[in-house]
Design an enzyme around this catalytic site. Sequence first.
Site, PDB file in Angstrom:
ATOM      1  N   ARG A 103       0.817  -1.211   0.000  1.00  0.00           N
ATOM      2  CA  ARG A 103       0.000   0.000   0.000  1.00  0.00           C
ATOM      3  C   ARG A 103       0.850   1.261   0.000  1.00  0.00           C
ATOM      4  NH1 ARG A 103      -2.888   1.921  -2.697  1.00  0.00           N
ATOM      5  NH2 ARG A 103      -3.920  -0.106  -2.686  1.00  0.00           N
ATOM      6  N   LYS A 138       2.203  25.024  -3.418  1.00  0.00           N
ATOM      7  CA  LYS A 138       0.975  24.397  -2.915  1.00  0.00           C
ATOM      8  C   LYS A 138       1.143  22.882  -2.971  1.00  0.00           C
ATOM      9  CE  LYS A 138      -1.848  28.308  -4.387  1.00  0.00           C
ATOM     10  NZ  LYS A 138      -2.890  28.794  -5.325  1.00  0.00           N
ATOM     11  N   LYS A 170       4.002  39.271  -3.373  1.00  0.00           N
ATOM     12  CA  LYS A 170       2.616  39.014  -3.757  1.00  0.00           C
ATOM     13  C   LYS A 170       1.712  40.166  -3.327  1.00  0.00           C
ATOM     14  CE  LYS A 170       1.198  34.743  -3.606  1.00  0.00           C
ATOM     15  NZ  LYS A 170       1.191  34.433  -5.064  1.00  0.00           N
ATOM     16  N   GLU A 200       4.262  40.052  -8.191  1.00  0.00           N
ATOM     17  CA  GLU A 200       2.949  39.708  -8.717  1.00  0.00           C
ATOM     18  C   GLU A 200       2.173  40.978  -9.024  1.00  0.00           C
ATOM     19  OE1 GLU A 200       0.184  36.537  -6.943  1.00  0.00           O
ATOM     20  OE2 GLU A 200      -0.663  38.407  -6.190  1.00  0.00           O
ATOM     21  N   ASP A 221      -1.047  37.754 -12.786  1.00  0.00           N
ATOM     22  CA  ASP A 221      -2.040  36.952 -12.074  1.00  0.00           C
ATOM     23  C   ASP A 221      -3.445  37.150 -12.625  1.00  0.00           C
ATOM     24  OD1 ASP A 221      -2.831  35.146  -9.997  1.00  0.00           O
ATOM     25  OD2 ASP A 221      -3.603  36.867  -8.871  1.00  0.00           O
TER      26      ASP A 221
END
Length: 283
Positions: A103, A138, A170, A200, A221
Amino acid sequence: MNLAPLPAIMVEQAVRAALLEDLGRAGDITSDAVIPAGALAKVALVAREPGVAAGLDFCRSAFALIDPAIVFAPRLGDGARLRPGDVLADISGPARGILTAERVALNFLGHLSGIATATQGIADAIAHTKAKISCTRKTTPGLRFAEKYAVRAGGGANHRFGLDDAILIKDNHIAIAGGVARAMAAARAGIGHLVKIEVEVDTLAQLDEALAHAPDAVLLDNMAPEMLRAAVARINGRAIAEASGRINAQTAPGIAETGVDLLSAGWLTHSARVLDIGLDFVG
């Protein structure tokens, strides 16, 4: 594909943690109870659907850590394109150990192959352009190195591995710092000569402000293709142009055709579907 394997110590650390989680406090009580101690088995890793292989070294490590007597013989390598029925590897040896490691081995292989498959889907869709598909931060906690490796196996490029790789200013940095110009001036003053700066932006006005401070890269973006074309024209090769937002195999060609250098998509690592690969008993 020139895909360098991950160092064995990195792979083993992740696999060891997964095996310990699965073994719990008493080990594999099912296999110990049902399978005779001396039983041997032959099995094969078989693709159930089309895709791209990634994570075979994680499989090898899972079986080796449970029982070094298990023989893992790969037929294909990471980055290989799979068809249903393709055999990725033959495995033979002590049956208990094979079943105990099964597994964890399949979890790594299916997950990483799913990421590689999703990445390859976009890479194929934009192959007629200069753009590359890239991942983001992410990622699954503790598995970033593995998931970013899977992106490379699928023909993609890696973005930052962590917060210390490069400066990425950002929207919240800009808001708190008091604007693009202030954020970039502060960033420039606070880093060494080898650190790159990306900023960004979501409007052409912000882009103009950023370009005045010579960023190394600009993250465009959630811009529509028409705005992306205008942004690429304004950048005019002075910085790397990266597009993000709404990127999938259907939208990627139109975005890549605007002339951007990179397309980045977080879902490649946090939401890619697991590729169906099974462990079939041979004898």
